[in-house]
Design a protein around this motif. Sequence first.
Motif, PDB file in Angstrom:
ATOM      1  N   TYR B  40      16.827 -33.775 -39.553  1.00 44.18           N
ATOM      2  CA  TYR B  40      17.477 -35.052 -39.270  1.00 44.18           C
ATOM      3  C   TYR B  40      17.815 -35.197 -37.796  1.00 44.18           C
ATOM      4  CZ  TYR B  40      17.926 -37.941 -43.378  1.00 44.18           C
ATOM      5  OH  TYR B  40      17.650 -38.819 -44.400  1.00 44.18           O
ATOM      6  N   ALA B  41      18.179 -34.084 -37.162  1.00 41.35           N
ATOM      7  CA  ALA B  41      18.456 -34.145 -35.710  1.00 41.35           C
ATOM      8  C   ALA B  41      17.169 -34.542 -34.965  1.00 41.35           C
ATOM      9  CB  ALA B  41      18.967 -32.799 -35.232  1.00 41.35           C
ATOM     10  N   VAL B  42      16.040 -34.017 -35.422  1.00 41.36           N
ATOM     11  CA  VAL B  42      14.751 -34.375 -34.798  1.00 41.36           C
ATOM     12  C   VAL B  42      14.427 -35.839 -35.081  1.00 41.36           C
ATOM     13  CG1 VAL B  42      12.255 -33.964 -34.893  1.00 41.36           C
ATOM     14  CG2 VAL B  42      13.841 -32.022 -34.887  1.00 41.36           C
ATOM     15  N   VAL B  43      14.727 -36.282 -36.322  1.00 45.35           N
ATOM     16  CA  VAL B  43      14.468 -37.687 -36.681  1.00 45.35           C
ATOM     17  C   VAL B  43      15.213 -38.611 -35.718  1.00 45.35           C
ATOM     18  CG1 VAL B  43      14.981 -39.481 -38.395  1.00 45.35           C
ATOM     19  CG2 VAL B  43      13.945 -37.330 -39.123  1.00 45.35           C
ATOM     20  N   PHE B  44      16.495 -38.354 -35.517  1.00 48.73           N
ATOM     21  CA  PHE B  44      17.294 -39.248 -34.651  1.00 48.73           C
ATOM     22  C   PHE B  44      16.865 -39.104 -33.191  1.00 48.73           C
ATOM     23  CE2 PHE B  44      20.597 -38.774 -38.133  1.00 48.73           C
ATOM     24  CZ  PHE B  44      20.328 -40.017 -38.665  1.00 48.73           C
ATOM     25  N   ALA B  45      16.564 -37.885 -32.786  1.00 45.63           N
ATOM     26  CA  ALA B  45      16.171 -37.690 -31.364  1.00 45.63           C
ATOM     27  C   ALA B  45      14.875 -38.426 -31.054  1.00 45.63           C
ATOM     28  CB  ALA B  45      16.026 -36.200 -31.084  1.00 45.63           C
ATOM     29  N   THR B  46      13.939 -38.414 -32.005  1.00 47.89           N
ATOM     30  CA  THR B  46      12.653 -39.073 -31.733  1.00 47.89           C
ATOM     31  C   THR B  46      12.722 -40.577 -31.997  1.00 47.89           C
ATOM     32  OG1 THR B  46      11.998 -38.456 -33.969  1.00 47.89           O
ATOM     33  CG2 THR B  46      11.198 -37.061 -32.178  1.00 47.89           C
ATOM     34  N   ARG B  47      13.670 -40.988 -32.845  1.00 46.07           N
ATOM     35  CA  ARG B  47      13.746 -42.427 -33.125  1.00 46.07           C
ATOM     36  C   ARG B  47      14.530 -43.174 -32.035  1.00 46.07           C
ATOM     37  NH1 ARG B  47      15.058 -44.381 -38.911  1.00 46.07           N
ATOM     38  NH2 ARG B  47      13.452 -42.811 -39.196  1.00 46.07           N
ATOM     39  N   TYR B  48      15.500 -42.520 -31.455  1.00 45.67           N
ATOM     40  CA  TYR B  48      16.378 -43.214 -30.491  1.00 45.67           C
ATOM     41  C   TYR B  48      16.059 -42.830 -29.046  1.00 45.67           C
ATOM     42  CZ  TYR B  48      19.032 -44.027 -34.807  1.00 45.67           C
ATOM     43  OH  TYR B  48      19.395 -44.381 -36.085  1.00 45.67           O
ATOM     44  N   LEU B  49      14.805 -42.498 -28.784  1.00 43.16           N
ATOM     45  CA  LEU B  49      14.428 -42.131 -27.411  1.00 43.16           C
ATOM     46  C   LEU B  49      14.709 -43.284 -26.453  1.00 43.16           C
ATOM     47  CD1 LEU B  49      11.032 -40.294 -27.995  1.00 43.16           C
ATOM     48  CD2 LEU B  49      13.118 -39.316 -27.015  1.00 43.16           C
ATOM     49  N   ASP B  50      14.604 -44.522 -26.978  1.00 45.62           N
ATOM     50  CA  ASP B  50      14.753 -45.676 -26.083  1.00 45.62           C
ATOM     51  C   ASP B  50      16.188 -46.208 -26.103  1.00 45.62           C
ATOM     52  OD1 ASP B  50      13.578 -48.313 -28.361  1.00 45.62           O
ATOM     53  OD2 ASP B  50      14.887 -46.563 -28.619  1.00 45.62           O
ATOM     54  N   TRP B 130       8.407 -42.901 -32.557  1.00 49.15           N
ATOM     55  CA  TRP B 130       9.197 -43.699 -33.500  1.00 49.15           C
ATOM     56  C   TRP B 130       8.583 -43.616 -34.898  1.00 49.15           C
ATOM     57  CZ3 TRP B 130       8.048 -48.347 -36.180  1.00 49.15           C
ATOM     58  CH2 TRP B 130       9.157 -48.953 -36.768  1.00 49.15           C
ATOM     59  N   THR B 131       7.244 -43.716 -34.956  1.00 51.69           N
ATOM     60  CA  THR B 131       6.552 -43.634 -36.254  1.00 51.69           C
ATOM     61  C   THR B 131       6.713 -42.242 -36.850  1.00 51.69           C
ATOM     62  OG1 THR B 131       4.939 -45.144 -35.284  1.00 51.69           O
ATOM     63  CG2 THR B 131       4.355 -44.144 -37.380  1.00 51.69           C
ATOM     64  N   PHE B 132       6.617 -41.235 -35.988  1.00 54.04           N
ATOM     65  CA  PHE B 132       6.825 -39.845 -36.438  1.00 54.04           C
ATOM     66  C   PHE B 132       8.212 -39.717 -37.070  1.00 54.04           C
ATOM     67  CE2 PHE B 132       6.976 -35.351 -36.559  1.00 54.04           C
ATOM     68  CZ  PHE B 132       8.135 -34.906 -35.928  1.00 54.04           C
ATOM     69  N   SER B 133       9.221 -40.335 -36.447  1.00 54.76           N
ATOM     70  CA  SER B 133      10.588 -40.198 -36.982  1.00 54.76           C
ATOM     71  C   SER B 133      10.702 -40.873 -38.344  1.00 54.76           C
ATOM     72  CB  SER B 133      11.598 -40.820 -36.013  1.00 54.76           C
ATOM     73  OG  SER B 133      11.657 -42.218 -36.185  1.00 54.76           O
ATOM     74  N   LEU B 134       9.938 -41.934 -38.550  1.00 54.67           N
ATOM     75  CA  LEU B 134       9.961 -42.612 -39.864  1.00 54.67           C
ATOM     76  C   LEU B 134       9.362 -41.717 -40.943  1.00 54.67           C
ATOM     77  CD1 LEU B 134       8.834 -46.299 -39.318  1.00 54.67           C
ATOM     78  CD2 LEU B 134      11.023 -45.491 -40.183  1.00 54.67           C
ATOM     79  N   TYR B 135       8.197 -41.137 -40.636  1.00 54.26           N
ATOM     80  CA  TYR B 135       7.540 -40.278 -41.621  1.00 54.26           C
ATOM     81  C   TYR B 135       8.391 -39.046 -41.887  1.00 54.26           C
ATOM     82  CZ  TYR B 135       3.304 -43.059 -40.599  1.00 54.26           C
ATOM     83  OH  TYR B 135       2.392 -44.068 -40.426  1.00 54.26           O
ATOM     84  N   LEU B 136       8.959 -38.488 -40.811  1.00 51.11           N
ATOM     85  CA  LEU B 136       9.737 -37.257 -40.968  1.00 51.11           C
ATOM     86  C   LEU B 136      11.000 -37.516 -41.776  1.00 51.11           C
ATOM     87  CD1 LEU B 136       9.690 -34.258 -40.193  1.00 51.11           C
ATOM     88  CD2 LEU B 136      11.158 -34.825 -38.254  1.00 51.11           C
ATOM     89  N   GLU B 137      11.613 -38.684 -41.545  1.00 53.41           N
ATOM     90  CA  GLU B 137      12.838 -38.971 -42.294  1.00 53.41           C
ATOM     91  C   GLU B 137      12.541 -39.069 -43.789  1.00 53.41           C
ATOM     92  OE1 GLU B 137      14.890 -42.646 -41.499  1.00 53.41           O
ATOM     93  OE2 GLU B 137      16.572 -42.044 -42.774  1.00 53.41           O
TER      94      GLU B 137
END
Lengths: 10, 223
Positions: B40-50, B130-137
Amino acid sequence: PLRQPMHDEL
Amino acid sequence: MNIFRLAGDMTHLLSVLVLLLKIHTIKSCAGISLKTQELYAVVFATRYLDIFTSYISPYNTMMKLIFLGSSFSIVWYMRYHKIVRRSYDKDQDTFRPYILMLPCLILALLINEKFTFKEISTSFFLFVMWTFSLYLEAVAILPQLVMLQRTRNIDNLTGQYVFLLGAYRALYILNWIYRYFTEEHFVHWITWISGLVQTLLYADFFYYYFQSWKNNVKLQLPA
C-alpha cells in the motif's frame, strides 16, 4: 495544460 | 465530488485510522500483514507522484498527504518500533510481494490510458506509474487475506480494518457509476476493471464477516 480527468480522484 | 466518493474516501480514511489506532494504542500488529502494508505504501507513492505538480483542491492534497503519511508510518511501526515489531508474525506473512509487483508493472506498461489521452501533458512515466498503482492496489490485499486464513483468531480491529478497506472500493464503484451517468464521456475502463477485481477479491471475506456479525460469533476464514 490539460490534466487527465481521472486524476481528480484519490 | 459525490456522496459515494466522499463516503468511499471517509471509509478508506477510517480503515487507516483503525489500523493506526490498533498499532499505536495497544502497540500490537498481530494478524496484520506487513507485506500488504508495504504494497500500500508503494501504491500511494506511485499514485501521488504528481502531488506537488498537479494541484486539484485542499481536500485532495490533504487526503493524499494523510494516506502517504499513514501508510509509511504503519510500515515504520511494524518494521522498526521495538514493541510493535515483536507482535509481527513474519512466519505467517510469507506472500512474496514481487510476484504481485512485477506483473502489475508489465501490465501497466502494456495497458494504460496514455494512448487515449495523447494531448495530455502528463508524462508517459507518470501515466505508467499511476496505472501501476491501480493494478497493484487491486491485489495488494492478497497477503493480508492469506494471513487471515492462517490466523485462527482474528481480532475485531483487524477484521474491521479489512472490511473498511474493501468497502471503500465498493463505494468507489458506485461513484464511477454515478459519474458515468452524470458526466459525459467519463469512461475509464482500466480504473473500473481494476476496482471491480479489487472488490471481488474481498467477496468471500465480506461473506464470512457478515456471517460472524449476523450470528454474533468470532470472525474466522476457512483455511
